[in-house]
Scaffold this motif. Sequence first.
Motif, mmCIF file in Angstrom:
data_model
loop_
_atom_site.group_PDB
_atom_site.id
_atom_site.type_symbol
_atom_site.label_atom_id
_atom_site.label_comp_id
_atom_site.label_asym_id
_atom_site.label_seq_id
_atom_site.Cartn_x
_atom_site.Cartn_y
_atom_site.Cartn_z
ATOM 1 N N ALA A 1 -15.383 -6.501 5.515
ATOM 2 C CA ALA A 1 -13.933 -6.669 5.432
ATOM 3 C C ALA A 1 -13.439 -6.509 3.998
ATOM 4 O O ALA A 1 -12.458 -5.802 3.736
ATOM 5 N N LEU A 2 -14.126 -7.158 3.052
ATOM 6 C CA LEU A 2 -13.694 -7.086 1.656
ATOM 7 C C LEU A 2 -13.862 -5.685 1.083
ATOM 8 O O LEU A 2 -13.011 -5.208 0.333
ATOM 9 N N GLN A 3 -14.937 -5.001 1.453
ATOM 10 C CA GLN A 3 -15.132 -3.631 0.975
ATOM 11 C C GLN A 3 -13.997 -2.729 1.437
ATOM 12 O O GLN A 3 -13.459 -1.936 0.658
ATOM 13 N N ARG A 4 -13.621 -2.851 2.703
ATOM 14 C CA ARG A 4 -12.542 -2.009 3.244
ATOM 15 C C ARG A 4 -11.184 -2.361 2.638
ATOM 16 O O ARG A 4 -10.369 -1.471 2.378
ATOM 17 N N LYS A 5 -10.953 -3.650 2.416
ATOM 18 C CA LYS A 5 -9.684 -4.074 1.793
ATOM 19 C C LYS A 5 -9.592 -3.543 0.366
ATOM 20 O O LYS A 5 -8.534 -3.063 -0.061
ATOM 21 N N HIS A 6 -10.688 -3.610 -0.376
ATOM 22 C CA HIS A 6 -10.675 -3.122 -1.754
ATOM 23 C C HIS A 6 -10.550 -1.601 -1.803
ATOM 24 O O HIS A 6 -9.897 -1.055 -2.691
ATOM 25 N N LEU A 7 -11.170 -0.924 -0.832
ATOM 26 C CA LEU A 7 -11.018 0.536 -0.754
ATOM 27 C C LEU A 7 -9.574 0.906 -0.465
ATOM 28 O O LEU A 7 -9.024 1.843 -1.068
ATOM 29 N N LYS A 8 -8.936 0.151 0.417
ATOM 30 C CA LYS A 8 -7.531 0.410 0.743
ATOM 31 C C LYS A 8 -6.648 0.214 -0.484
ATOM 32 O O LYS A 8 -5.735 1.011 -0.749
ATOM 33 N N GLU A 9 -6.924 -0.837 -1.268
ATOM 34 C CA GLU A 9 -6.150 -1.062 -2.487
ATOM 35 C C GLU A 9 -6.372 0.067 -3.492
ATOM 36 O O GLU A 9 -5.421 0.543 -4.124
ATOM 37 N N ALA A 10 -7.628 0.510 -3.627
ATOM 38 C CA ALA A 10 -7.932 1.602 -4.560
ATOM 39 C C ALA A 10 -7.224 2.889 -4.149
ATOM 40 O O ALA A 10 -6.702 3.630 -4.997
ATOM 41 N N MET A 11 -7.178 3.168 -2.841
ATOM 42 C CA MET A 11 -6.487 4.362 -2.353
ATOM 43 C C MET A 11 -4.988 4.272 -2.605
ATOM 44 O O MET A 11 -4.335 5.253 -2.968
ATOM 45 N N GLU A 12 -4.431 3.075 -2.422
ATOM 46 C CA GLU A 12 -3.000 2.874 -2.699
ATOM 47 C C GLU A 12 -2.716 3.050 -4.189
ATOM 48 O O GLU A 12 -1.678 3.612 -4.571
ATOM 49 N N ASP A 13 -3.621 2.564 -5.037
ATOM 50 C CA ASP A 13 -3.468 2.773 -6.482
ATOM 51 C C ASP A 13 -3.421 4.259 -6.800
ATOM 52 O O ASP A 13 -2.568 4.728 -7.562
ATOM 53 N N PHE A 14 -4.353 5.001 -6.213
ATOM 54 C CA PHE A 14 -4.432 6.446 -6.479
ATOM 55 C C PHE A 14 -3.166 7.155 -6.009
ATOM 56 O O PHE A 14 -2.599 7.978 -6.729
ATOM 57 N N GLU A 15 -2.714 6.832 -4.789
ATOM 58 C CA GLU A 15 -1.508 7.476 -4.255
ATOM 59 C C GLU A 15 -0.285 7.129 -5.087
ATOM 60 O O GLU A 15 0.581 7.977 -5.333
ATOM 61 N N SER A 16 -0.196 5.887 -5.533
ATOM 62 C CA SER A 16 0.969 5.468 -6.319
ATOM 63 C C SER A 16 1.043 6.209 -7.649
ATOM 64 O O SER A 16 2.127 6.524 -8.136
ATOM 65 N N ARG A 17 -0.130 6.496 -8.235
ATOM 66 C CA ARG A 17 -0.150 7.164 -9.536
ATOM 67 C C ARG A 17 0.007 8.679 -9.413
ATOM 68 O O ARG A 17 0.500 9.322 -10.334
ATOM 69 N N ASN A 18 -0.412 9.239 -8.296
ATOM 70 C CA ASN A 18 -0.546 10.696 -8.236
ATOM 71 C C ASN A 18 0.359 11.380 -7.214
ATOM 72 O O ASN A 18 0.227 12.579 -7.000
ATOM 73 N N SER A 19 1.247 10.649 -6.568
ATOM 74 C CA SER A 19 2.161 11.287 -5.624
ATOM 75 C C SER A 19 3.597 10.916 -5.971
ATOM 76 O O SER A 19 3.860 9.859 -6.540
ATOM 77 N N SER A 20 4.503 11.818 -5.651
ATOM 78 C CA SER A 20 5.923 11.560 -5.893
ATOM 79 C C SER A 20 6.522 10.913 -4.646
ATOM 80 O O SER A 20 6.085 11.185 -3.517
ATOM 81 N N PHE A 21 7.500 10.048 -4.836
ATOM 82 C CA PHE A 21 8.091 9.321 -3.724
ATOM 83 C C PHE A 21 9.314 10.060 -3.192
ATOM 84 O O PHE A 21 10.129 10.571 -3.969
ATOM 85 N N GLU A 22 9.443 10.084 -1.875
ATOM 86 C CA GLU A 22 10.595 10.738 -1.254
ATOM 87 C C GLU A 22 11.830 9.847 -1.374
ATOM 88 O O GLU A 22 11.814 8.692 -0.939
ATOM 89 N N LEU A 23 12.887 10.379 -1.979
ATOM 90 C CA LEU A 23 14.146 9.640 -2.095
ATOM 91 C C LEU A 23 15.021 9.942 -0.891
ATOM 92 O O LEU A 23 15.168 11.099 -0.494
ATOM 93 N N LYS A 24 15.619 8.903 -0.311
ATOM 94 C CA LYS A 24 16.420 9.078 0.901
ATOM 95 C C LYS A 24 17.908 8.893 0.668
ATOM 96 O O LYS A 24 18.710 9.101 1.582
ATOM 97 N N THR A 25 18.297 8.463 -0.543
ATOM 98 C CA THR A 25 19.712 8.276 -0.869
ATOM 99 C C THR A 25 19.974 8.875 -2.246
ATOM 100 O O THR A 25 19.058 9.342 -2.921
ATOM 101 N N LYS A 26 21.215 8.837 -2.655
ATOM 102 C CA LYS A 26 21.581 9.284 -3.998
ATOM 103 C C LYS A 26 21.810 8.094 -4.938
ATOM 104 O O LYS A 26 22.383 8.242 -6.017
ATOM 105 N N SER A 27 21.327 6.930 -4.531
ATOM 106 C CA SER A 27 21.527 5.709 -5.313
ATOM 107 C C SER A 27 20.642 5.692 -6.554
ATOM 108 O O SER A 27 19.444 6.006 -6.484
ATOM 109 N N ASN A 28 21.218 5.303 -7.680
ATOM 110 C CA ASN A 28 20.430 5.116 -8.905
ATOM 111 C C ASN A 28 19.408 3.995 -8.752
ATOM 112 O O ASN A 28 18.349 4.007 -9.395
ATOM 113 N N PHE A 29 19.722 3.012 -7.911
ATOM 114 C CA PHE A 29 18.773 1.917 -7.675
ATOM 115 C C PHE A 29 17.460 2.464 -7.118
ATOM 116 O O PHE A 29 16.374 2.075 -7.547
ATOM 117 N N GLU A 30 17.561 3.359 -6.139
ATOM 118 C CA GLU A 30 16.368 3.929 -5.520
ATOM 119 C C GLU A 30 15.558 4.737 -6.532
ATOM 120 O O GLU A 30 14.329 4.616 -6.595
#
Length: 406
Positions: A201-230
Amino acid sequence: MDLDAEGHLNNVFFADARSRIAYNYFSDTVTIDTTSLTNKYEIPLISFVGINHHGQSVLLGCGFLGNESVEYFVWMFRAWLTCPSLLLLSYIMHRVPEKLGGLTGFETIKRQLNKAVYDSLKISEFEIFWAEMINQHSLKDNKWLQLLYADRQRWVPVYLKDISFVGILPINDCECSSAFFDGYVHKHTSFKEFLDKYDLALQRKHLKEAMEDFESRNSSFELKTKSNFELQLSKVYTKGMFKKCQIEVEGMYSCFNTKQVNSDGPIITFVVKERKEVEGNDKEVKHYEVLYEATQLEVRCICSLFNFKGFLCRHALSVLNYNGVEEIPLQYILSRWSIDYKRNFRLDAGFSDADVDSPLQWYNHLFRRSLQLLEEGAQSQEHYQAVTRELDTLLTKFSLVDKRLM
């Protein structure tokens, strides 16, 4: 280990290295997961769970509880070095079918209870909804409900608005707070089987966190509004947390008729209306009071989403937008949700060379310092290669030193 006078095992608490590391980062808010106790599993598992920078649950420690008495809970909490607070919202709501399921009109009772617990914006509303449920179903003599009502200030969200939970507390009946070991532990899991599943369980949870770290650093986020907040949030938050905040930015479009209703010195009170779906396809308009102070750009909504979840609600954002504020004030941008949170976190704070005078202290100090090296090395392939080269060089130096000393 907690042993009785005859040497029999009462309770066990344990936290492995991964959990102790996670505690350093994410111990600002903790929940106690008692799903195994509630569902009468064979193993009396109790888990201490935090929330990481992606909004995912992370294990901070766990144990086996020999008995559901106060004495045993107190021992477990002392092992955890915290004060006991035995009432948990999710634990209580999971026990509703067990405690009330045999009553006539149970489905209506459950619906009214959910309304009182989750939909009350003011304490007076909770009192009215609760009284309606009690009187309509003649529940005044129900001992369990009497106890819950007496302790309402310790578990009902409307009484807890001044406490920061950063996502650990479910605040509506649609949110399911799944157990940390959900999918790994079932009703008939044995102690031996749990120990095997624990590492998996812990190995899979840590792998999931590592994958989320990688995606957060290396992918652009889709914007759905024209708000400066977003746009602002997309530049600093992890992918998981950005998506949660994005829902609130989009939700601004369901808010309307923002109106100033009162002024008390520098503090202005606004009312924001929101059209919300209720049962079926029906909609109702709810009114949310929002306090705003222009000098410090402070904003607080009666729904208290910022305290409960760690990001501003659509009502507060609507008031900021109404007052011409183009970016979310920095005090509402929490560093714990940022992409580089673990990278910038100083685990060796409070340590100095003067504190290090034994092999155990050397180990602990070096271990904390090395975590930052791991975070940097995982940033990119170039970082990874640079770290491995330097580690190889360092290990070669140690080998040469050892040879000279022989």
